[in-house]
Design a protein around this motif. Structure first.
Motif, PDB file in Angstrom:
ATOM      1  N   THR A 206      -0.043 -33.849 -14.656  1.00  0.00           N
ATOM      2  CA  THR A 206       1.165 -34.225 -15.372  1.00  0.00           C
ATOM      3  C   THR A 206       0.908 -35.491 -16.167  1.00  0.00           C
ATOM      4  N   ALA A 207       1.578 -35.625 -17.275  1.00  0.00           N
ATOM      5  CA  ALA A 207       1.436 -36.816 -18.104  1.00  0.00           C
ATOM      6  C   ALA A 207       2.112 -38.019 -17.438  1.00  0.00           C
ATOM      7  N   GLN A 208       3.103 -37.785 -16.595  1.00  0.00           N
ATOM      8  CA  GLN A 208       3.791 -38.881 -15.921  1.00  0.00           C
ATOM      9  C   GLN A 208       2.858 -39.606 -14.957  1.00  0.00           C
ATOM     10  N   ASP A 209       2.038 -38.853 -14.224  1.00  0.00           N
ATOM     11  CA  ASP A 209       1.077 -39.480 -13.315  1.00  0.00           C
ATOM     12  C   ASP A 209       0.070 -40.321 -14.080  1.00  0.00           C
ATOM     13  N   ALA A 210      -0.399 -39.805 -15.201  1.00  0.00           N
ATOM     14  CA  ALA A 210      -1.358 -40.557 -16.002  1.00  0.00           C
ATOM     15  C   ALA A 210      -0.726 -41.815 -16.574  1.00  0.00           C
ATOM     16  N   CYS A 211       0.514 -41.723 -17.028  1.00  0.00           N
ATOM     17  CA  CYS A 211       1.193 -42.907 -17.569  1.00  0.00           C
ATOM     18  C   CYS A 211       1.396 -43.961 -16.487  1.00  0.00           C
TER      19      CYS A 211
ATOM     20  N   PRO B  98      -4.812 -38.672 -25.811  1.00  0.00           N
ATOM     21  CA  PRO B  98      -3.669 -37.961 -26.413  1.00  0.00           C
ATOM     22  C   PRO B  98      -4.021 -36.606 -27.035  1.00  0.00           C
ATOM     23  N   VAL B  99      -5.272 -36.408 -27.420  1.00  0.00           N
ATOM     24  CA  VAL B  99      -5.653 -35.139 -28.060  1.00  0.00           C
ATOM     25  C   VAL B  99      -5.459 -33.949 -27.122  1.00  0.00           C
ATOM     26  N   PRO B 100      -6.018 -33.958 -25.882  1.00  0.00           N
ATOM     27  CA  PRO B 100      -5.755 -32.795 -25.022  1.00  0.00           C
ATOM     28  C   PRO B 100      -4.297 -32.668 -24.598  1.00  0.00           C
ATOM     29  N   ILE B 101      -3.577 -33.791 -24.535  1.00  0.00           N
ATOM     30  CA  ILE B 101      -2.165 -33.706 -24.151  1.00  0.00           C
ATOM     31  C   ILE B 101      -1.367 -33.002 -25.249  1.00  0.00           C
ATOM     32  N   ILE B 102      -1.592 -33.389 -26.493  1.00  0.00           N
ATOM     33  CA  ILE B 102      -0.869 -32.753 -27.609  1.00  0.00           C
ATOM     34  C   ILE B 102      -1.272 -31.286 -27.746  1.00  0.00           C
ATOM     35  N   LEU B 103      -2.559 -31.011 -27.621  1.00  0.00           N
ATOM     36  CA  LEU B 103      -3.005 -29.621 -27.726  1.00  0.00           C
ATOM     37  C   LEU B 103      -2.515 -28.764 -26.567  1.00  0.00           C
TER      38      LEU B 103
ATOM     39  N   GLN C 241      -7.923 -27.497 -22.215  1.00  0.00           N
ATOM     40  CA  GLN C 241      -7.161 -28.735 -22.384  1.00  0.00           C
ATOM     41  C   GLN C 241      -6.983 -29.447 -21.049  1.00  0.00           C
ATOM     42  N   CYS C 242      -6.742 -28.701 -19.981  1.00  0.00           N
ATOM     43  CA  CYS C 242      -6.653 -29.322 -18.650  1.00  0.00           C
ATOM     44  C   CYS C 242      -7.987 -29.904 -18.232  1.00  0.00           C
ATOM     45  N   LEU C 243      -9.071 -29.217 -18.569  1.00  0.00           N
ATOM     46  CA  LEU C 243     -10.399 -29.719 -18.246  1.00  0.00           C
ATOM     47  C   LEU C 243     -10.704 -31.007 -19.007  1.00  0.00           C
ATOM     48  N   ALA C 244     -10.388 -31.057 -20.298  1.00  0.00           N
ATOM     49  CA  ALA C 244     -10.627 -32.263 -21.096  1.00  0.00           C
ATOM     50  C   ALA C 244      -9.746 -33.412 -20.613  1.00  0.00           C
ATOM     51  N   TYR C 245      -8.504 -33.123 -20.274  1.00  0.00           N
ATOM     52  CA  TYR C 245      -7.579 -34.145 -19.756  1.00  0.00           C
ATOM     53  C   TYR C 245      -8.124 -34.758 -18.466  1.00  0.00           C
ATOM     54  N   ASN C 246      -8.537 -33.905 -17.529  1.00  0.00           N
ATOM     55  CA  ASN C 246      -9.070 -34.408 -16.266  1.00  0.00           C
ATOM     56  C   ASN C 246     -10.415 -35.096 -16.449  1.00  0.00           C
TER      57      ASN C 246
END
Length: 139
Positions: free
Chosen positions: A36-41, A69-74, A96-101
C-alpha cells in the motif's frame, strides 16, 4: 517472515530505538502481503526523523526514492485498465508491484546500512576516547 529480522536488528541497534522502529516499519512495508502507498508514506515520513542516518545514506536510495512514484502511478493506471475496461494484463500489475517493492527494498537496506555505519563510527570514536556510547550520542 518479518520476525526473523527482529532479534538481529534489536541486538545491533539497541542504542537507537527510533532507527529500530523505522527499520521495522520499512521491513513490514516491503515484506507485507499487500503493498500500500500509505505504508510507504508512513515509513518515509518516519525516516525523516533520523537525520544522522539519512546523512550517511548513498545515492542509490535517492535514485530509488525519485523513481518510486513511477511504479505507483503505473500501478493505478494498469489497475484501471485491467479491472475496469478488461484490456490489461496481470503481468503488468505484477511488474509494478515488483518494481515498487524493489525500490522500497533498496531504500530499506540503505537505511539500515547507514544506521549500522553510524553505530560503528560512534563505537570506534568511543573506543578511542574511552567513553560510553550514550554520552557520545547525546552530544
Amino acid at each position: 517472515f518479518l520476525y526473523l529480522f527482529i532479534v538481529p536488528l534489536y541486538l545491533r541497534l539497541d542504542n537507537y530505538p527510533m532507527e529500530m522502529i523505522i527499520s521495522f516499519q520499512l521491513l513490514s512495508t516491503v515484506l507485507g502481503s499487500s503493498p500500500t502507498a500509505q505504508d510507504a508514506c508512513l515509513s518515509l515520513a518516519l525516516m525523516t526523523l533520523a537525520r544522522r542516518s539519512i546523512a550517511r545514506m548513498g545515492y542509490a536510495a535517492l535514485i530509488c526514492l525519485c523513481a518510486l512514484p513511477v511504479p505507483i502511478i503505473l500501478y493505478f493506471t494498469f489497475y484501471s485498465m485491467w479491472l475496469e475496461t478488461g484490456n490489461g494484463n496481470a503481468n503488468f500489475l505484477f511488474f509494478q508491484c515488483l518494481a515498487y517493492n524493489l525500490f522500497l527494498g533498496f531504500i530499506t537496506i540503505d537505511f539500515i546500512a547507514a544506521t549500522v555505519k553510524r553505530d560503528k563510527a560512534l563505537r570506534v570514536t568511543a573506543k578511542k576516547e574511552n567513553i560510553t556510547i550514550a554520552k557520545v550520542d547525546s552530544m
